[in-house]
Motif scaffolding. Structure first.
Motif, PDB file in Angstrom:
ATOM      1  N   ILE A   5      -3.504   2.727   8.367  1.00 38.60           N
ATOM      2  CA  ILE A   5      -2.953   1.431   8.776  1.00 38.60           C
ATOM      3  C   ILE A   5      -3.506   0.343   7.862  1.00 38.60           C
ATOM      4  CG2 ILE A   5      -2.858  -0.291  10.624  1.00 38.60           C
ATOM      5  CD1 ILE A   5      -2.888   2.114  12.609  1.00 38.60           C
ATOM      6  N   ALA A   6      -4.794   0.415   7.558  1.00 35.73           N
ATOM      7  CA  ALA A   6      -5.398  -0.544   6.626  1.00 35.73           C
ATOM      8  C   ALA A   6      -4.724  -0.446   5.257  1.00 35.73           C
ATOM      9  CB  ALA A   6      -6.905  -0.297   6.514  1.00 35.73           C
ATOM     10  N   LYS A   7      -4.401   0.788   4.823  1.00 36.22           N
ATOM     11  CA  LYS A   7      -3.714   0.962   3.539  1.00 36.22           C
ATOM     12  C   LYS A   7      -2.320   0.337   3.595  1.00 36.22           C
ATOM     13  CE  LYS A   7      -2.210   4.221   0.058  1.00 36.22           C
ATOM     14  NZ  LYS A   7      -2.119   5.575  -0.439  1.00 36.22           N
ATOM     15  N   ALA A   8      -1.611   0.502   4.704  1.00 36.50           N
ATOM     16  CA  ALA A   8      -0.278  -0.103   4.847  1.00 36.50           C
ATOM     17  C   ALA A   8      -0.371  -1.622   4.739  1.00 36.50           C
ATOM     18  CB  ALA A   8       0.359   0.318   6.176  1.00 36.50           C
ATOM     19  N   CYS A  19       8.837  -1.966   4.661  1.00 36.72           N
ATOM     20  CA  CYS A  19       9.183  -0.548   4.661  1.00 36.72           C
ATOM     21  C   CYS A  19       8.302   0.216   3.675  1.00 36.72           C
ATOM     22  CB  CYS A  19      10.663  -0.373   4.321  1.00 36.72           C
ATOM     23  SG  CYS A  19      11.238   1.331   4.404  1.00 36.72           S
ATOM     24  N   GLN A  20       8.179  -0.286   2.474  1.00 36.36           N
ATOM     25  CA  GLN A  20       7.332   0.354   1.461  1.00 36.36           C
ATOM     26  C   GLN A  20       5.877   0.414   1.926  1.00 36.36           C
ATOM     27  OE1 GLN A  20       8.407  -2.463  -1.567  1.00 36.36           O
ATOM     28  NE2 GLN A  20       9.599  -0.943  -2.717  1.00 36.36           N
ATOM     29  N   SER A  21       5.426  -0.642   2.568  1.00 34.47           N
ATOM     30  CA  SER A  21       4.038  -0.713   3.018  1.00 34.47           C
ATOM     31  C   SER A  21       3.701   0.437   3.949  1.00 34.47           C
ATOM     32  CB  SER A  21       3.771  -2.050   3.726  1.00 34.47           C
ATOM     33  OG  SER A  21       3.908  -3.121   2.817  1.00 34.47           O
ATOM     34  N   VAL A  22       4.572   0.673   4.927  1.00 32.82           N
ATOM     35  CA  VAL A  22       4.339   1.753   5.887  1.00 32.82           C
ATOM     36  C   VAL A  22       4.562   3.113   5.232  1.00 32.82           C
ATOM     37  CG1 VAL A  22       5.147   2.798   8.052  1.00 32.82           C
ATOM     38  CG2 VAL A  22       4.885   0.306   7.891  1.00 32.82           C
ATOM     39  N   ALA A  23       5.717   3.309   4.630  1.00 34.70           N
ATOM     40  CA  ALA A  23       6.075   4.627   4.098  1.00 34.70           C
ATOM     41  C   ALA A  23       5.100   5.100   3.016  1.00 34.70           C
ATOM     42  CB  ALA A  23       7.507   4.607   3.572  1.00 34.70           C
ATOM     43  N   ILE A 122       3.965  -4.188  10.627  1.00 35.58           N
ATOM     44  CA  ILE A 122       3.464  -3.071   9.808  1.00 35.58           C
ATOM     45  C   ILE A 122       2.395  -2.308  10.575  1.00 35.58           C
ATOM     46  CG2 ILE A 122       2.106  -2.526   7.738  1.00 35.58           C
ATOM     47  CD1 ILE A 122       3.718  -4.914   6.412  1.00 35.58           C
ATOM     48  N   GLU A 123       1.456  -3.033  11.149  1.00 39.81           N
ATOM     49  CA  GLU A 123       0.389  -2.387  11.915  1.00 39.81           C
ATOM     50  C   GLU A 123       0.968  -1.580  13.074  1.00 39.81           C
ATOM     51  OE1 GLU A 123      -3.687  -3.601  14.321  1.00 39.81           O
ATOM     52  OE2 GLU A 123      -2.714  -5.099  13.059  1.00 39.81           O
ATOM     53  N   ASP A 124       1.899  -2.166  13.815  1.00 45.70           N
ATOM     54  CA  ASP A 124       2.493  -1.478  14.961  1.00 45.70           C
ATOM     55  C   ASP A 124       3.287  -0.256  14.533  1.00 45.70           C
ATOM     56  OD1 ASP A 124       1.399  -3.450  16.568  1.00 45.70           O
ATOM     57  OD2 ASP A 124       3.296  -4.526  16.830  1.00 45.70           O
TER      58      ASP A 124
END
Length: 136
Positions: A5-8, A19-23, A122-124
């Protein structure tokens, strides 16, 4: 908060879309290199390009569901039903937590009331993907 999650969130700080952040934070866990995932997720940011559609963070989590669950059986596609169930569970949990799934609504474009910031979405979405898709 998990390291993923921190990486996202760090991805978003590097100007990745939601989208990119999570994926991209989980791409190695679903067998996709980061550049390919980055490209695949690019058009799904900002509510699919203009704040009208589904939140990009949710789209990233759903994209992960396909990579995680698909049998990739091109001759006899047989995994869609289960992948749809995983995707529906992701969207349902996000909706229950935030009261909306459309970027426009989450950002309060029409109401002036922000339901959730991009980093919050993003976190959720990442936390929900970790839970539902068992990404660790």
């Amino acid at each position: 908060m998990s390291d993923r999650i921190a990486k996202a969130l760090a991805n978003h700080d590097k100007n990745f879309n939601c989208c990119q952040s999570v994926a991209c934070a989980y791409c190695d866990l679903v067998g996709v290199d980061e550049e390919t995932m980055f490209k695949a997720a690019e058009a799904f940011g900002l509510g699919m390009g203009g704040m009208e559609g589904t939140c990009g963070a949710i789209a990233g989590a759903v994209l992960l569901a396909g990579f995680k669950n698909s049998s990739a059986n091109l001759e006899h596609p047989d995994s869609k039903g289960q992948t749809y169930k995983l995707s529906a569970a992701i969207v349902k949990e996000f909706l229950e937590k935030n009261g909306a799934t459309a970027c426009r609504d989450l950002k309060g474009k029409d109401t002036g009331v922000i339901l959730r910031t991009c980093p919050g979405c993003i976190e959720d979405a990442a936390a929900i993907a970790e839970k539902i898709l068992e990404l660790k």
